[in-house]
Scaffold this active site. Structure first.
Site, short mmCIF file in Angstrom:
data_model
loop_
_atom_site.label_atom_id
_atom_site.label_comp_id
_atom_site.label_asym_id
_atom_site.label_seq_id
_atom_site.Cartn_x
_atom_site.Cartn_y
_atom_site.Cartn_z
N GLU B 49 -53.10 38.95 -35.90
CA GLU B 49 -53.89 40.00 -35.27
C GLU B 49 -54.59 39.36 -34.09
OE1 GLU B 49 -55.09 42.61 -39.24
OE2 GLU B 49 -56.66 41.79 -37.98
N ASP B 60 -67.78 45.64 -35.63
CA ASP B 60 -67.74 44.20 -35.86
C ASP B 60 -69.12 43.60 -36.00
OD1 ASP B 60 -64.93 43.31 -35.79
OD2 ASP B 60 -64.95 44.30 -33.85
N TYR B 175 -54.18 48.61 -43.79
CA TYR B 175 -55.22 47.58 -43.82
C TYR B 175 -56.38 48.17 -44.61
CZ TYR B 175 -58.47 44.09 -41.77
OH TYR B 175 -59.39 43.08 -41.56
#
Lengths: 409, 263
Positions: B49, B60, B175
């Site tokens: 990734e 994040d 994911y």
């Protein structure tokens, strides 16, 4: 023409779009929360008891309706159009922000959320949120850029007095947009008990429409008050825009009224040019996606977000509500930019002619009124939203005017 | 078949779990980052990734945000990221690369132009954090049409009613974000993750890899043992942020890969 105008009141569509703007650009963790919020808001919006509770608090806690005031000496001084000020600076906590906060907190209570988070720039939305949380005994956490914590110290102290936890944000560049990023990070981490109370008409659907609906009380009152004072609609509406909630609140009830000219005033900082030292997203930005919605943003060629720059911490945001982006593109509203220097001049004129110390945000709107009013006939009615009072800004203004205040701030 | 699909088919045949590693393109500078990227396959990474730096990475934590800032300060752009992929492909035509980031840099380049360029550079899939299924027409559907996998995140808040919508236009792999939170935050427990992976697998035949909160070879092994693979990002990026050289970073990655592969 009627159909076209009707459509201005029907936005957003079911996907939360105003034309191509708006939408729901959030991570999957938040998506179920946004959908639940939309559902709950829809239920509240059509529930008379919800609005009855709002009305009661607006009347007895906030002090609504705010007056529509004919600014006689200002009108005389400028020598043209008749200028009315919608006095939302007289609200409890000193700005329009509380109109929206009350709505969202009542909604949070209906949803059983016990913890409220908010972002704030100048601190007005943070103070309003802390205030209403104290009123209802809810836990309140406010994210505020570290730089703003420093330049808005009185508001930080107010929030703490009101029982809120103020978290200075140092991630990124430590500004309003970073405070919003950190609020979103908090929300993603505390999804079960937390309600995110957004302070402006931005963010993922349903926030832009919901905040607009709560702020529309400004325009609804202004319309009725102008009818009473002059027996007709105003000719021109003027309001300042950071994210754009006070402006959307004034504008929305008039969108169908073709004869009403609508002008939004962005913060031009040091000037809207290639140096980009401004916050004028519509005048100097282009469409992009940030904080859950597509709208006009200050960004570079690579799509990286730029920092806004303005003397007013409340306008210091690199984006703008998506409905404004749409009104701009359709031409229903006009958007102009006013520089720091022009806003400072308007600030002083308002103090001197009307005995009203305005916040720096509406000083931008007033500066544009100063430009257009002298050219308009005496029977032209301008309605400007005086969306906040200037107590919080006197230190900033003193510094710019070279006045020594001591260690007060 | 994309490189991603081929890689998972091979792993499944060999009865092995996937180790997925994330690094931020251009962090702390292009050359260092390219050296790490080049060494990832030999360190045991099955799927790469590659982060696209963005000024406002809302999902994040501080580690990835700081990495993005370093990359941007060193001059990295979306075009620069694609250039790194192209360079990598000259020496490796089999290891899949998933570009991971936020929508605005892609929006700024233009979706069609971006998809052409990404395909041409040799990227295989996309993870775009702020594009939920509700916005599939923006990029997901055009990406699939262009032959790129669009990998969706499923989270603990994705309930049974919503799961089919999340899985519908997903390809390559799913994911699973093991916690409600941001990257680099709390650690996931294999016991909590296992039933969630099983739940997702009732709705799809795609491989399910799990990420967020995995920092050690042992944690990678535990998580990979209850899924089709494990993803590590922040722990690797943190070393890069501490100024470790590519050899040290790759040695750490090899340890993590070893953990996942023991599962």
């Amino acid at each position: 023409m009627n159909d076209l105008f009707n459509s201005f009141m029907n936005a957003p569509d079911e996907k939360g779009r105003f034309g191509i703007f708006g939408g729901r650009f959030v991570s999957e963790t938040l998506m179920p929360l946004i959908l639940q919020l939309e559902e709950e808001y829809e239920r509240a919006r059509t529930d008379e008891s919800f609005w009855a509770e709002m009305d009661d608090l607006w009347t007895h806690y906030v002090g609504r309706p705010s007056p529509l005031y004919f600014a006689e000496r200002l009108t005389e001084h400028l020598g043209g159009a008749k200028i009315y000020l919608k006095r939302d600076e007289l609200n409890h906590t000193g700005a329009h922000k509380i109109n929206n906060v009350l709505g969202q907190i009542l909604l949070a209570r209906r949803m059983g959320k016990s913890r409220i988070i908010a972002e704030t720039g100048a601190g007005q939305h943070g103070v309003a949120t802390a205030t209403v949380c104290a009123r209802f005994g809810l836990k309140c956490v406010v994210y505020m850029g570290a730089h703003d914590v420093e330049r808005q110290a009185p508001n930080v102290f107010r929030m703490r007095l009101l029982g809120a936890e103020v978290i200075p944000v140092t991630s990124g560049r430590g500004t309003l947009k970073d405070a919003m990023n950190d609020a979103l990070r908090d929300w993603v981490t505390n999804v079960r008990d937390t309600f995110y109370c957004i302070g402006t008409v931005a963010g993922p659907h349903p926030y832009p429409a919901m905040v607009r609906d709560f702020q529309s009380i400004i325009g609804k009152e202004a319309k009725a008050q102008m009818q009473e004072a002059e027996g007709r609609l105003p000719d021109t509406l003027v309001a300042a825009i950071g994210g754009g909630s006070n402006a959307m609140g004034l504008f929305h009830p008039f969108l169908d009224d073709e004869s009403v000219r609508i002008i939004g005033v962005e913060a031009g900082g040091k000037g809207v040019d290639e140096k980009m030292q401004h916050c004028a997203s519509l005048t100097g930005g282009r469409p992009g996606v940030l904080h859950g919605n597509r709208t006009y943003l200050l960004q570079d060629d690579d799509g990286q977000i730029l920092e806004g720059f303005s003397i007013s911490a409340g306008l210091d945001y690199p984006g703008i509500g998506p409905e404004h982006a749409w009104l701009h593109e359709t031409g229903r509203a006009e958007y102009v930019a006013i520089t720091d220097a022009e806003a400072l001049e308007a600030f002083q004129l308002c103090c001197a002619t009307e005995g009203i110390i305005p916040a720096l945000e509406p000083s931008h709107a007033l500066a544009h009124v100063m430009k257009i009013a002298p050219e308009l006939p005496a029977d032209h009615l301008i309605c400007m939203n005086m969306c906040g009072r200037g107590d919080k800004d006197i230190f900033t203004v003193a510094r710019h005017l070279g006045f020594e205040m001591g260690s007060g701030a | 078949m994309t490189r991603i699909e081929r890689r998972f088919a091979e792993l499944s045949q060999a009865g092995r779990k996937a180790f997925v590693a994330y690094i931020m393109a251009g962090d702390p500078d292009r050359d260092t980052s390219a050296a790490v990227l080049k060494g990832l396959p030999d360190a045991g990474v099955d799927v790469i990734e590659l982060g696209i730096p963005f000024t406002d990475p809302m999902a994040d934590g501080p580690t990835i945000q700081a990495a993005g800032q370093r990359a941007l300060e060193a001059g990295m752009t979306l075009a620069g990221v694609l250039d790194m992929v192209r360079e990598f492909r000259r020496g490796d035509d089999i290891t899949p690369i998933v570009l991971m980031g936020y929508y605005n840099p892609i929006h700024a380049m233009g979706v069609d132009r971006f998809l052409d360029a990404a395909k041409d550079a040799g990227a295989d899939g996309l993870i775009v954090v702020d594009l939920p299924p509700e916005e599939d027409e923006e990029l997901c559907l055009p990406a699939q049409a262009a032959g790129l996998n669009f990998i969706r995140l499923a989270t603990p808040t994705t309930d049974d009613a919503r799961l089919p919508k999340v899985l519908q236009n997903t390809s390559g792999f799913v994911y699973y974000v093991s916690i409600t939170g941001i990257t680099g935050a709390a650690a996931a427990q294999a016991a909590d993750v296992a039933p969630e992976v099983a739940r997702i697998k009732t709705g799809t035949n795609l491989p399910v890899v799990v990420g967020f909160g995995i920092r050690t070879p042992e944690a990678a092994r535990e998580i990979a043992s209850v899924a089709d693979g494990a993803v590590v990002g922040s722990a690797i990026v943190k070393l890069i942020g501490e100024g470790r050289n590519p050899e040290e970073v790759l040695a750490f990655v090899a340890g993590l890969a070893g953990g996942a592969h023991r599962a």
